[in-house]
Design a protein around this motif. Structure first.
Motif, PDB file in Angstrom:
ATOM      1  N   LEU A   1      -5.639  -2.685  -9.898  1.00  0.00           N
ATOM      2  CA  LEU A   1      -4.382  -2.297  -9.513  1.00  0.00           C
ATOM      3  C   LEU A   1      -3.131  -3.138  -9.832  1.00  0.00           C
ATOM      4  N   TRP A   2      -3.453  -4.530 -10.204  1.00  0.00           N
ATOM      5  CA  TRP A   2      -2.388  -5.359 -10.797  1.00  0.00           C
ATOM      6  C   TRP A   2      -1.988  -5.146 -11.998  1.00  0.00           C
ATOM      7  N   LYS A   3      -2.875  -5.010 -12.931  1.00  0.00           N
ATOM      8  CA  LYS A   3      -2.600  -4.959 -14.312  1.00  0.00           C
ATOM      9  C   LYS A   3      -2.375  -3.432 -14.764  1.00  0.00           C
ATOM     10  N   ARG A   4      -3.264  -2.545 -14.310  1.00  0.00           N
ATOM     11  CA  ARG A   4      -3.174  -1.043 -14.792  1.00  0.00           C
ATOM     12  C   ARG A   4      -2.263  -0.102 -14.035  1.00  0.00           C
ATOM     13  N   GLU A   5      -2.205  -0.457 -12.590  1.00  0.00           N
ATOM     14  CA  GLU A   5      -1.536   0.490 -11.764  1.00  0.00           C
ATOM     15  C   GLU A   5       0.027  -0.105 -11.597  1.00  0.00           C
ATOM     16  N   ARG A   6       0.117  -1.420 -11.875  1.00  0.00           N
ATOM     17  CA  ARG A   6       1.342  -2.305 -11.378  1.00  0.00           C
ATOM     18  C   ARG A   6       1.674  -2.181  -9.952  1.00  0.00           C
ATOM     19  N   ALA A   7       0.759  -2.469  -9.123  1.00  0.00           N
ATOM     20  CA  ALA A   7       0.489  -2.455  -7.874  1.00  0.00           C
ATOM     21  C   ALA A   7       0.567  -3.993  -7.396  1.00  0.00           C
ATOM     22  N   PRO A   8       1.066  -4.663  -7.618  1.00  0.00           N
ATOM     23  CA  PRO A   8       0.675  -6.279  -7.216  1.00  0.00           C
ATOM     24  C   PRO A   8       0.749  -6.435  -5.532  1.00  0.00           C
ATOM     25  N   ASN A   9       1.543  -5.804  -4.794  1.00  0.00           N
ATOM     26  CA  ASN A   9       1.437  -5.652  -3.523  1.00  0.00           C
ATOM     27  C   ASN A   9       0.154  -5.224  -2.875  1.00  0.00           C
ATOM     28  N   GLU A  10      -0.262  -3.988  -3.379  1.00  0.00           N
ATOM     29  CA  GLU A  10      -1.733  -3.479  -2.949  1.00  0.00           C
ATOM     30  C   GLU A  10      -2.741  -4.273  -3.511  1.00  0.00           C
ATOM     31  N   ALA A  11      -2.657  -4.814  -4.594  1.00  0.00           N
ATOM     32  CA  ALA A  11      -3.778  -5.527  -5.227  1.00  0.00           C
ATOM     33  C   ALA A  11      -3.971  -6.871  -3.939  1.00  0.00           C
ATOM     34  N   MET A  12      -2.729  -7.518  -4.186  1.00  0.00           N
ATOM     35  CA  MET A  12      -2.879  -8.787  -2.943  1.00  0.00           C
ATOM     36  C   MET A  12      -3.628  -8.356  -1.559  1.00  0.00           C
ATOM     37  N   ARG A  13      -3.084  -7.182  -1.215  1.00  0.00           N
ATOM     38  CA  ARG A  13      -3.348  -6.801   0.179  1.00  0.00           C
ATOM     39  C   ARG A  13      -5.134  -6.614   0.200  1.00  0.00           C
ATOM     40  N   LEU A  14      -5.440  -5.832  -0.907  1.00  0.00           N
ATOM     41  CA  LEU A  14      -6.975  -5.700  -0.825  1.00  0.00           C
ATOM     42  C   LEU A  14      -7.950  -7.050  -1.160  1.00  0.00           C
ATOM     43  N   ALA A  15      -7.270  -7.941  -1.844  1.00  0.00           N
ATOM     44  CA  ALA A  15      -7.826  -9.197  -1.975  1.00  0.00           C
ATOM     45  C   ALA A  15      -7.801 -10.178  -0.700  1.00  0.00           C
ATOM     46  N   VAL A  16      -6.655  -9.925   0.035  1.00  0.00           N
ATOM     47  CA  VAL A  16      -6.543 -10.727   1.249  1.00  0.00           C
ATOM     48  C   VAL A  16      -7.645 -10.093   2.072  1.00  0.00           C
ATOM     49  N   VAL A  17      -7.757  -8.666   2.513  1.00  0.00           N
ATOM     50  CA  VAL A  17      -8.580  -8.046   3.341  1.00  0.00           C
ATOM     51  C   VAL A  17     -10.201  -8.564   2.965  1.00  0.00           C
ATOM     52  N   GLN A  18     -10.458  -8.489   1.758  1.00  0.00           N
ATOM     53  CA  GLN A  18     -11.751  -8.723   1.221  1.00  0.00           C
ATOM     54  C   GLN A  18     -12.110 -10.399   1.557  1.00  0.00           C
ATOM     55  N   LEU A  19     -11.004 -11.474   1.144  1.00  0.00           N
ATOM     56  CA  LEU A  19     -11.424 -12.642   1.434  1.00  0.00           C
ATOM     57  C   LEU A  19     -11.426 -12.799   2.861  1.00  0.00           C
TER      58      LEU A  19
ATOM     59  N   ILE B   1      -5.429   2.566   0.256  1.00  0.00           N
ATOM     60  CA  ILE B   1      -4.573   2.129  -0.906  1.00  0.00           C
ATOM     61  C   ILE B   1      -4.768   3.071  -2.270  1.00  0.00           C
ATOM     62  N   LEU B   2      -5.937   3.505  -2.330  1.00  0.00           N
ATOM     63  CA  LEU B   2      -5.961   4.628  -3.153  1.00  0.00           C
ATOM     64  C   LEU B   2      -5.420   5.762  -3.035  1.00  0.00           C
ATOM     65  N   ARG B   3      -5.179   6.058  -1.733  1.00  0.00           N
ATOM     66  CA  ARG B   3      -4.286   7.224  -1.431  1.00  0.00           C
ATOM     67  C   ARG B   3      -2.848   6.914  -1.697  1.00  0.00           C
ATOM     68  N   ARG B   4      -2.479   5.653  -1.469  1.00  0.00           N
ATOM     69  CA  ARG B   4      -1.089   5.425  -1.730  1.00  0.00           C
ATOM     70  C   ARG B   4      -0.684   5.423  -3.188  1.00  0.00           C
ATOM     71  N   VAL B   5      -1.447   4.704  -3.882  1.00  0.00           N
ATOM     72  CA  VAL B   5      -1.297   4.396  -5.403  1.00  0.00           C
ATOM     73  C   VAL B   5      -1.538   5.930  -6.146  1.00  0.00           C
ATOM     74  N   LYS B   6      -2.690   6.366  -5.925  1.00  0.00           N
ATOM     75  CA  LYS B   6      -3.150   7.605  -6.864  1.00  0.00           C
ATOM     76  C   LYS B   6      -3.004   8.873  -6.208  1.00  0.00           C
ATOM     77  N   GLY B   7      -2.715   8.747  -4.955  1.00  0.00           N
ATOM     78  CA  GLY B   7      -2.732  10.240  -3.996  1.00  0.00           C
ATOM     79  C   GLY B   7      -3.902  10.773  -4.021  1.00  0.00           C
ATOM     80  N   TRP B   8      -5.057   9.914  -3.944  1.00  0.00           N
ATOM     81  CA  TRP B   8      -6.567  10.750  -3.838  1.00  0.00           C
ATOM     82  C   TRP B   8      -6.759  10.516  -2.180  1.00  0.00           C
ATOM     83  N   THR B   9      -7.335  11.571  -1.827  1.00  0.00           N
ATOM     84  CA  THR B   9      -7.991  11.776  -0.598  1.00  0.00           C
ATOM     85  C   THR B   9      -9.495  11.399  -0.578  1.00  0.00           C
ATOM     86  N   TRP B  10     -10.152  11.798  -1.671  1.00  0.00           N
ATOM     87  CA  TRP B  10     -11.558  11.944  -1.592  1.00  0.00           C
ATOM     88  C   TRP B  10     -11.979  10.611  -1.180  1.00  0.00           C
ATOM     89  N   PRO B  11     -11.569   9.386  -1.343  1.00  0.00           N
ATOM     90  CA  PRO B  11     -12.233   8.158  -0.894  1.00  0.00           C
ATOM     91  C   PRO B  11     -12.563   8.217   0.781  1.00  0.00           C
TER      92      PRO B  11
END
Length: 273
Positions: free
Chosen positions: A97-115, A165-175
């Motif tokens: 998310l951070w490096k490839r998708e240029r979505a640092p806010n979403e990457a930080m959110r996912l990291a915080v939730v997991q931690l 997050i995958l829905r917001r970043v990639k538009g995927w609904t399958w997750p």
């Protein structure tokens, strides 16, 4: 007159990080408090280590509810909802998310939730030493106190956050269609395998939901920019109409494009002139 302090989108989005971290810590404390109160309520009913009567009856029924052909899956599903397997997987997704998708806010959110999910489980287990069910042979991975179910906390907070997050970043609904059945099967399996009392799972679900919504609130969209008035006072990141320029109301949360930022840098940096 009003001076724009932040008109770079990255700065505008990161400006309320102090408030965000306060909300994250408050949400973690609230989730922990919910788990604490739930344990106290359950233990006050008695039979803390041997299970409540309805728990024992429910576990016996659930243990015989799965056809033998599906039984092996009950040993697989829990691995999708445990921090042992989630942490390395989420770490890779955070990097993506951070490096490839240029979505640092979403990457930080996912990291915080997991931690937070990882820390809530052992902190509550350390406070409440509850024996594992003994109705039948326990199978699958388990450790420490029975209360609460770490699988329930992680399955709900991490998997649902990842789907959002995958829905917001990639538009995927399958997750959603993949993660939700896995989450439910993982929760069901903890009781079926005899490694948790039902109240352990229910409490973990409640803690996970509280942590999920707390992080959703902390990482909600903040699109307004920080403003400062003529007297130097910060007006905050809000939409404020400019009334000192002849009554022309301006949307102060406008995000400038790079070309507009360079133009602003050469100008006075003030509205209404």
């Amino acid at each position: 007159m009003v001076t724009v302090i932040h008109d770079d989108p990255a700065i505008a989005d990161s400006s309320p990080w102090r408030q965000r971290w306060i909300e994250i810590l408050a949400g973690f404390g609230l989730a922990f408090l919910v788990g604490y109160v739930s344990a106290k309520v359950t233990s006050s009913a008695g039979n803390w280590n041997s299970g409540l009567p309805w728990e024992r009856s429910l576990m016996i029924w659930i243990h015989g509810s799965i056809p033998p052909a599906i039984d092996p899956l009950m040993l697989i599903f829990p691995w999708f909802g445990t921090n042992i397997s989630l942490i390395p997987a989420i770490a890779l997704i955070v990097w993506w998310l951070w490096k490839r998708e240029r979505a640092p806010n979403e990457a930080m959110r996912l990291a915080v939730v997991q931690l937070g999910s990882y820390l809530l489980n052992p902190s509550l287990k350390a406070m409440f030493d509850r024996a594992r069910p003994d109705l039948f042979e326990r199978r699958g991975w388990y450790g420490w106190s029975s209360y609460p179910s770490g699988h329930a906390i992680a399955s709900i907070s991490v998997l649902i956050t990842l789907a959002i997050i995958l829905r917001r970043v990639k538009g995927w609904t399958w997750p959603y269609y993949v993660f939700m059945p896995i989450m439910l099967a993982s929760l069901y399996s903890r009781i079926y395998l005899g490694v948790h009392w039902p109240t352990d799972v229910f409490a973990g679900m409640i803690v996970g939901v509280v942590w999920l919504f707390a992080t959703m609130w902390a990482f909600r969209g903040r699109k307004a920019v920080a403003l400062r008035g003529e007297d130097g006072r910060e007006l905050g990141a809000v939409h404020i109409p400019a009334t000192d320029d002849g009554g022309d109301a301006l949307t102060l949360a406008h995000r400038h494009r790079p070309s507009e930022q360079r133009a602003d840098a050469r100008g006075t940096g003030r509205f209404g002139q």
